[in-house]
Design a protein around this motif. Structure first.
Motif, PDB file in Angstrom:
ATOM      1  N   SER A 187       7.085 -19.903   3.081  1.00  0.00           N
ATOM      2  CA  SER A 187       7.715 -18.636   3.439  1.00  0.00           C
ATOM      3  C   SER A 187       7.658 -17.666   2.268  1.00  0.00           C
ATOM      4  O   SER A 187       7.909 -18.042   1.126  1.00  0.00           O
ATOM      5  CB  SER A 187       9.176 -18.863   3.849  1.00  0.00           C
ATOM      6  N   LEU A 188       7.336 -16.415   2.577  1.00  0.00           N
ATOM      7  CA  LEU A 188       7.327 -15.388   1.555  1.00  0.00           C
ATOM      8  C   LEU A 188       8.760 -14.938   1.280  1.00  0.00           C
ATOM      9  O   LEU A 188       9.551 -14.795   2.206  1.00  0.00           O
ATOM     10  CB  LEU A 188       6.507 -14.181   2.026  1.00  0.00           C
ATOM     11  N   PRO A 189       9.107 -14.689   0.006  1.00  0.00           N
ATOM     12  CA  PRO A 189      10.460 -14.224  -0.305  1.00  0.00           C
ATOM     13  C   PRO A 189      10.703 -12.835   0.264  1.00  0.00           C
ATOM     14  O   PRO A 189       9.867 -11.944   0.116  1.00  0.00           O
ATOM     15  CB  PRO A 189      10.487 -14.216  -1.837  1.00  0.00           C
ATOM     16  N   ASN A 190      11.843 -12.636   0.895  1.00  0.00           N
ATOM     17  CA  ASN A 190      12.146 -11.352   1.524  1.00  0.00           C
ATOM     18  C   ASN A 190      12.386 -10.242   0.516  1.00  0.00           C
ATOM     19  O   ASN A 190      12.273  -9.053   0.847  1.00  0.00           O
ATOM     20  CB  ASN A 190      13.378 -11.490   2.429  1.00  0.00           C
ATOM     21  N   ASN A 191      12.740 -10.596  -0.736  1.00  0.00           N
ATOM     22  CA  ASN A 191      13.099  -9.566  -1.709  1.00  0.00           C
ATOM     23  C   ASN A 191      11.921  -9.102  -2.567  1.00  0.00           C
ATOM     24  O   ASN A 191      12.096  -8.258  -3.445  1.00  0.00           O
ATOM     25  CB  ASN A 191      14.238 -10.051  -2.615  1.00  0.00           C
ATOM     26  N   GLU A 192      10.721  -9.620  -2.323  1.00  0.00           N
ATOM     27  CA  GLU A 192       9.556  -9.180  -3.094  1.00  0.00           C
ATOM     28  C   GLU A 192       8.727  -8.237  -2.226  1.00  0.00           C
ATOM     29  O   GLU A 192       7.746  -8.619  -1.600  1.00  0.00           O
ATOM     30  CB  GLU A 192       8.752 -10.377  -3.608  1.00  0.00           C
ATOM     31  N   THR A 193       9.165  -6.989  -2.204  1.00  0.00           N
ATOM     32  CA  THR A 193       8.548  -5.939  -1.407  1.00  0.00           C
ATOM     33  C   THR A 193       8.034  -4.844  -2.332  1.00  0.00           C
ATOM     34  O   THR A 193       8.271  -4.862  -3.548  1.00  0.00           O
ATOM     35  CB  THR A 193       9.573  -5.339  -0.436  1.00  0.00           C
ATOM     36  N   PHE A 194       7.354  -3.855  -1.761  1.00  0.00           N
ATOM     37  CA  PHE A 194       6.922  -2.722  -2.580  1.00  0.00           C
ATOM     38  C   PHE A 194       8.119  -1.917  -3.070  1.00  0.00           C
ATOM     39  O   PHE A 194       8.104  -1.375  -4.172  1.00  0.00           O
ATOM     40  CB  PHE A 194       5.966  -1.826  -1.787  1.00  0.00           C
ATOM     41  N   ASP A 195       9.171  -1.843  -2.263  1.00  0.00           N
ATOM     42  CA  ASP A 195      10.364  -1.095  -2.662  1.00  0.00           C
ATOM     43  C   ASP A 195      11.050  -1.725  -3.871  1.00  0.00           C
ATOM     44  O   ASP A 195      11.672  -1.024  -4.671  1.00  0.00           O
ATOM     45  CB  ASP A 195      11.359  -1.015  -1.503  1.00  0.00           C
ATOM     46  N   SER A 196      10.956  -3.047  -4.004  1.00  0.00           N
ATOM     47  CA  SER A 196      11.635  -3.722  -5.109  1.00  0.00           C
ATOM     48  C   SER A 196      10.726  -3.918  -6.321  1.00  0.00           C
ATOM     49  O   SER A 196      11.134  -4.510  -7.315  1.00  0.00           O
ATOM     50  CB  SER A 196      12.161  -5.094  -4.652  1.00  0.00           C
ATOM     51  N   PHE A 197       9.502  -3.407  -6.258  1.00  0.00           N
ATOM     52  CA  PHE A 197       8.570  -3.537  -7.385  1.00  0.00           C
ATOM     53  C   PHE A 197       8.720  -2.326  -8.299  1.00  0.00           C
ATOM     54  O   PHE A 197       8.482  -1.190  -7.883  1.00  0.00           O
ATOM     55  CB  PHE A 197       7.127  -3.644  -6.893  1.00  0.00           C
ATOM     56  N   TYR A 198       9.122  -2.567  -9.539  1.00  0.00           N
ATOM     57  CA  TYR A 198       9.241  -1.465 -10.501  1.00  0.00           C
ATOM     58  C   TYR A 198       7.868  -1.220 -11.115  1.00  0.00           C
ATOM     59  O   TYR A 198       7.299  -2.089 -11.776  1.00  0.00           O
ATOM     60  CB  TYR A 198      10.272  -1.785 -11.581  1.00  0.00           C
ATOM     61  N   VAL A 199       7.342  -0.016 -10.915  1.00  0.00           N
ATOM     62  CA  VAL A 199       5.939   0.275 -11.234  1.00  0.00           C
ATOM     63  C   VAL A 199       5.673   0.366 -12.731  1.00  0.00           C
ATOM     64  O   VAL A 199       4.656  -0.120 -13.228  1.00  0.00           O
ATOM     65  CB  VAL A 199       5.496   1.575 -10.528  1.00  0.00           C
ATOM     66  N   GLY A 200       6.576   1.011 -13.473  1.00  0.00           N
ATOM     67  CA  GLY A 200       6.338   1.180 -14.909  1.00  0.00           C
ATOM     68  C   GLY A 200       5.064   1.959 -15.179  1.00  0.00           C
ATOM     69  O   GLY A 200       4.847   3.035 -14.607  1.00  0.00           O
ATOM     70  N   ASP A 201       4.185   1.403 -16.021  1.00  0.00           N
ATOM     71  CA  ASP A 201       2.921   2.070 -16.359  1.00  0.00           C
ATOM     72  C   ASP A 201       1.774   1.663 -15.437  1.00  0.00           C
ATOM     73  O   ASP A 201       0.601   1.799 -15.807  1.00  0.00           O
ATOM     74  CB  ASP A 201       2.531   1.739 -17.811  1.00  0.00           C
ATOM     75  N   ASN A 202       2.113   1.180 -14.250  1.00  0.00           N
ATOM     76  CA  ASN A 202       1.088   0.670 -13.327  1.00  0.00           C
ATOM     77  C   ASN A 202       0.937   1.540 -12.070  1.00  0.00           C
ATOM     78  O   ASN A 202       0.571   1.043 -11.016  1.00  0.00           O
ATOM     79  CB  ASN A 202       1.448  -0.762 -12.907  1.00  0.00           C
ATOM     80  N   GLN A 203       1.197   2.835 -12.217  1.00  0.00           N
ATOM     81  CA  GLN A 203       1.169   3.715 -11.045  1.00  0.00           C
ATOM     82  C   GLN A 203      -0.215   3.773 -10.406  1.00  0.00           C
ATOM     83  O   GLN A 203      -0.346   3.755  -9.169  1.00  0.00           O
ATOM     84  CB  GLN A 203       1.618   5.121 -11.420  1.00  0.00           C
ATOM     85  N   LEU A 204      -1.276   3.849 -11.216  1.00  0.00           N
ATOM     86  CA  LEU A 204      -2.635   3.928 -10.671  1.00  0.00           C
ATOM     87  C   LEU A 204      -2.963   2.668  -9.882  1.00  0.00           C
ATOM     88  O   LEU A 204      -3.496   2.736  -8.769  1.00  0.00           O
ATOM     89  CB  LEU A 204      -3.649   4.130 -11.792  1.00  0.00           C
ATOM     90  N   LEU A 205      -2.653   1.514 -10.449  1.00  0.00           N
ATOM     91  CA  LEU A 205      -2.866   0.246  -9.746  1.00  0.00           C
ATOM     92  C   LEU A 205      -2.083   0.241  -8.431  1.00  0.00           C
ATOM     93  O   LEU A 205      -2.625  -0.102  -7.368  1.00  0.00           O
ATOM     94  CB  LEU A 205      -2.428  -0.915 -10.639  1.00  0.00           C
ATOM     95  N   PHE A 206      -0.820   0.610  -8.498  1.00  0.00           N
ATOM     96  CA  PHE A 206       0.061   0.589  -7.328  1.00  0.00           C
ATOM     97  C   PHE A 206      -0.468   1.495  -6.220  1.00  0.00           C
ATOM     98  O   PHE A 206      -0.549   1.100  -5.053  1.00  0.00           O
ATOM     99  CB  PHE A 206       1.464   1.014  -7.754  1.00  0.00           C
ATOM    100  N   ASP A 207      -0.850   2.710  -6.582  1.00  0.00           N
ATOM    101  CA  ASP A 207      -1.358   3.664  -5.590  1.00  0.00           C
ATOM    102  C   ASP A 207      -2.689   3.199  -5.004  1.00  0.00           C
ATOM    103  O   ASP A 207      -2.927   3.343  -3.792  1.00  0.00           O
ATOM    104  CB  ASP A 207      -1.524   5.046  -6.224  1.00  0.00           C
ATOM    105  N   SER A 208      -3.551   2.638  -5.848  1.00  0.00           N
ATOM    106  CA  SER A 208      -4.856   2.168  -5.376  1.00  0.00           C
ATOM    107  C   SER A 208      -4.702   1.001  -4.410  1.00  0.00           C
ATOM    108  O   SER A 208      -5.439   0.893  -3.418  1.00  0.00           O
ATOM    109  CB  SER A 208      -5.729   1.755  -6.564  1.00  0.00           C
ATOM    110  N   LEU A 209      -3.735   0.125  -4.676  1.00  0.00           N
ATOM    111  CA  LEU A 209      -3.475  -1.001  -3.790  1.00  0.00           C
ATOM    112  C   LEU A 209      -2.982  -0.507  -2.433  1.00  0.00           C
ATOM    113  O   LEU A 209      -3.411  -1.000  -1.390  1.00  0.00           O
ATOM    114  CB  LEU A 209      -2.450  -1.938  -4.425  1.00  0.00           C
ATOM    115  N   GLN A 210      -2.092   0.476  -2.444  1.00  0.00           N
ATOM    116  CA  GLN A 210      -1.594   1.036  -1.186  1.00  0.00           C
ATOM    117  C   GLN A 210      -2.734   1.641  -0.378  1.00  0.00           C
ATOM    118  O   GLN A 210      -2.805   1.479   0.848  1.00  0.00           O
ATOM    119  CB  GLN A 210      -0.541   2.117  -1.482  1.00  0.00           C
ATOM    120  N   THR A 211      -3.639   2.330  -1.047  1.00  0.00           N
ATOM    121  CA  THR A 211      -4.790   2.936  -0.367  1.00  0.00           C
ATOM    122  C   THR A 211      -5.671   1.864   0.245  1.00  0.00           C
ATOM    123  O   THR A 211      -6.113   1.964   1.398  1.00  0.00           O
ATOM    124  CB  THR A 211      -5.610   3.788  -1.352  1.00  0.00           C
ATOM    125  N   LEU A 212      -5.942   0.808  -0.529  1.00  0.00           N
ATOM    126  CA  LEU A 212      -6.796  -0.276  -0.036  1.00  0.00           C
ATOM    127  C   LEU A 212      -6.199  -0.934   1.202  1.00  0.00           C
ATOM    128  O   LEU A 212      -6.916  -1.234   2.163  1.00  0.00           O
ATOM    129  CB  LEU A 212      -6.998  -1.313  -1.133  1.00  0.00           C
TER     130      LEU A 212
END
Length: 227
Positions: free
Chosen positions: A11-36
């Protein structure tokens, strides 16, 4: 979500979502993943980091609300390469910690074959994590290294201490309790500061505060952790 591809239900943990992920200096990675994830054709997205920085969290988050298979390759000794069969019609396949199977020819050949099947079907997104870039992992098959480098390759940057505090406060807020700056800084100075450890402790604190109906304070943490 229970994934039937594994020999035992996972089972996947319910609390590991995009909303609970603190992006920090990873905005480009985060946005690119959402696009993909919004695409409807075969794509490869490779995330690496040398520390426990949230790679698995991103795979768990990506798998929510999709026909997805999440395979934790660090546990390959409990699995068989044949687990990769039948994934051609999935929206998403997540291979976590692919470096764990480096040097195991049966696994490398099975993953190489998976690439070829997914490429031909042109439906599934393939998300991969590791502790190093493809060319720095001692794979036996050169062609597998080539396949792993096909898509986007991103380094997931470790959070600063300030960002770790903000990530903890975000997770606490989403869980329904408050983590003050004072308490958060105390925690960062006293325990292993990798995010997996910190989040596990936060879950422990959440249970304790609910059970004892107390606010999360430094004396309370000292009592819980026997400091």
């Amino acid at each position: 979500m229970t994934l039937s591809q594994l020999p035992l239900p996972f089972s996947l943990p319910n609390n590991e979502t995009f909303d609970s992920f603190y992006v920090g200096d990873n905005q480009l990675l985060f946005d690119s993943l959402q696009t993909l994830l919004g695409k409807e054709s075969f794509s490869v997205f490779y995330i690496w980091s040398t520390t426990v920085s949230g790679r698995t969290h991103l795979l768990h988050a990506s798998s929510q609300n999709k026909l997805a298979s999440y395979i934790p390759l660090k546990q390959y000794y409990h699995l068989v390469p044949e687990i990769l069969q039948g994934l051609d019609n999935y929206d998403l396949v997540c291979l976590d910690d692919i470096d764990a199977i480096a040097g195991h020819r049966d696994w490398e050949e099975a993953i190489f074959d998976l690439f070829n099947r997914l490429t031909e079907k042109n439906i599934t997104k393939l998300l991969i994590t590791a502790s190093a870039p493809p060319k720095q992992i001692p794979f036996i098959l050169p062609d597998l290294v080539s396949r792993l480098s096909w898509g986007q390759v991103y380094q997931l940057k470790e959070l600063s201490d300030d960002d770790k505090l903000k990530a903890l406060q975000l997770r606490a807020q989403l869980s329904g309790f408050e983590l003050s700056t004072e308490v958060g800084l105390f925690l960062l100075k006293r325990v292993n500061r990798d995010m997996r450890t910190l989040f596990s402790l936060l879950e422990k604190f959440e249970v304790a505060t609910l059970a004892q109906q107390r606010k999360l304070t430094i004396p309370f943490i000292k009592n819980i952790l026997d400091l």
